[in-house]
Write an enzyme that holds these catalytic residues in place. Structure first.
Site, PDB file in Angstrom:
ATOM      1  N   ARG A 234      10.157   9.795 -12.377  1.00 45.34           N
ATOM      2  CA  ARG A 234       9.487  11.317 -10.879  1.00 45.34           C
ATOM      3  C   ARG A 234       7.849   9.885 -10.326  1.00 45.34           C
ATOM      4  NH1 ARG A 234      13.639  12.232 -11.961  1.00 45.34           N
ATOM      5  NH2 ARG A 234      14.297  14.380 -13.164  1.00 45.34           N
ATOM      6  N   HIS A 282      12.855   7.914  -1.989  1.00 42.59           N
ATOM      7  CA  HIS A 282      13.344   8.805  -2.964  1.00 42.59           C
ATOM      8  C   HIS A 282      15.488   8.466  -2.779  1.00 42.59           C
ATOM      9  CE1 HIS A 282      13.390  12.368  -6.183  1.00 42.59           C
ATOM     10  NE2 HIS A 282      13.804  11.856  -6.396  1.00 42.59           N
TER      11      HIS A 282
END
Length: 319
Positions: A234, A282
């Site tokens: 994250r 991502h």
């Protein structure tokens, strides 16, 4: 007698253009569930008919508007994009973890480790300058120690793939683990020893209060000088000012960052311009829509049967 309407699966992933692919995939994997697959943007959907939602970054309060919702399925392995909703109903949340996800994440982290090992940031910078300067790197994979923070399904897949090509690989988890062929460290007491033996640190931890800004100046000082960092967990795991300082000081030699606190990463962010950081959008482990539909069908079938679906988010553990 009219037939009862079919339960609606509402999909917010890929937009309306992806709806035909979602419908075809669910028809393949869930023919017996008799789901009506509808797009998130479809204004004609009766809120009372929605039983399931497969989502990525749903708007705040939207999920609370479906009175018969039975389960929320994340379109990704993480669920923080769902938990960010302050009006989130108290319903089962299922993480998107699939064999394809594990394979993709293992491949991505291995690619990242090899790029750092071969000093790809320098190669990219030289190409941008049209500069031909030959150089060699210090180590091979067999002489490089990889450490994986987080030994869930994705972390284990990454660790085992690294070990198979010769990296000296270890893993760290919050609680003790026993994995064949993998040195395992556990808990806060063993974290310093784990860090001290790690040349490339791969973060695959979930987002919890304990993991926020875990990769900070104090942690990076415990790594060998010149270690590298790969963050595919994250964005909140990395305290970015500390990482930038460690890179400038040479404590950290390079980083591959796939996740950020703010996504898309703003054009003015320092990570874009730092010569020792490789930014990826991502892209670590997004499975195909077909694979996500297969896994979602498994989860919905379990809920329909009154069973616990696989990869159910545990609010107490935070993942």
């Amino acid at each position: 007698m009219s037939l009862a309407p079919r339960p609606v699966l509402l999909v917010k992933s890929g937009g309306a253009a992806a709806l035909p692919e979602w419908r075809a995939s669910f028809a393949e994997f869930a023919p017996g569930l008799e789901l009506e697959v509808r797009a998130w943007e479809d204004a004609e959907v009766d809120p009372a008919s929605v039983h399931y939602a497969l989502v990525w970054q749903p708007e705040s309060g939207r999920l609370a508007g479906y009175p018969n919702l039975k389960a929320i399925i994340s379109s990704a392995a993480g669920v923080d994009h769902i938990l960010a909703d302050p009006h989130l109903p108290d319903l089962p949340i299922v993480r998107m973890v699939t064999p394809e996800t594990q394979q993709r994440m293992a491949e991505f982290t291995l690619m990242s480790s090899l790029m750092l090992l071969k000093d790809m940031p320098r190669i990219i910078a030289q190409q941008a300058r049209c500069e031909w300067t030959e150089f060699s790197t210090a180590r091979t994979a067999r002489e490089t120690r990889v450490g994986v923070l987080g030994l869930g399904a994705l972390g284990l897949a990454a660790a085992h793939m690294h070990a198979r090509i010769g990296f000296e690989t270890a893993g760290w988890a919050r609680s003790p683990r026993n994995e064949a062929g993998l040195a395992c460290y556990a808990g806060a007491a063993q974290l310093p020893d784990f860090l001290a033996r790690t040349d490339i640190l791969i973060c695959l931890l979930p987002e919890t209060d304990d993991t926020r800004h875990l990769i900070n100046a104090e942690l990076m000082r415990q790594l060998p000088r010149g270690a590298a960092i790969i963050n595919v967990g994250r964005g909140s795991h990395v305290r970015m000012p500390d990482l930038l300082a460690a890179l400038d000081q040479g404590q950290i030699s390079g980083a591959v960052l796939d996740v950020f606190d703010e996504e898309p990463l703003p054009p003015g962010a320092a990570a874009w311009r730092h010569p020792r950081i490789l930014v990826t959008p991502h892209a670590g482990a997004t499975p195909s829509r077909r694979e996500r539909a297969r896994q979602a069908a498994v989860a919905i079938s379990a809920v329909q049967a009154g069973l616990t679906p696989p990869h159910l988010y545990d609010r107490q553990r935070g993942y």
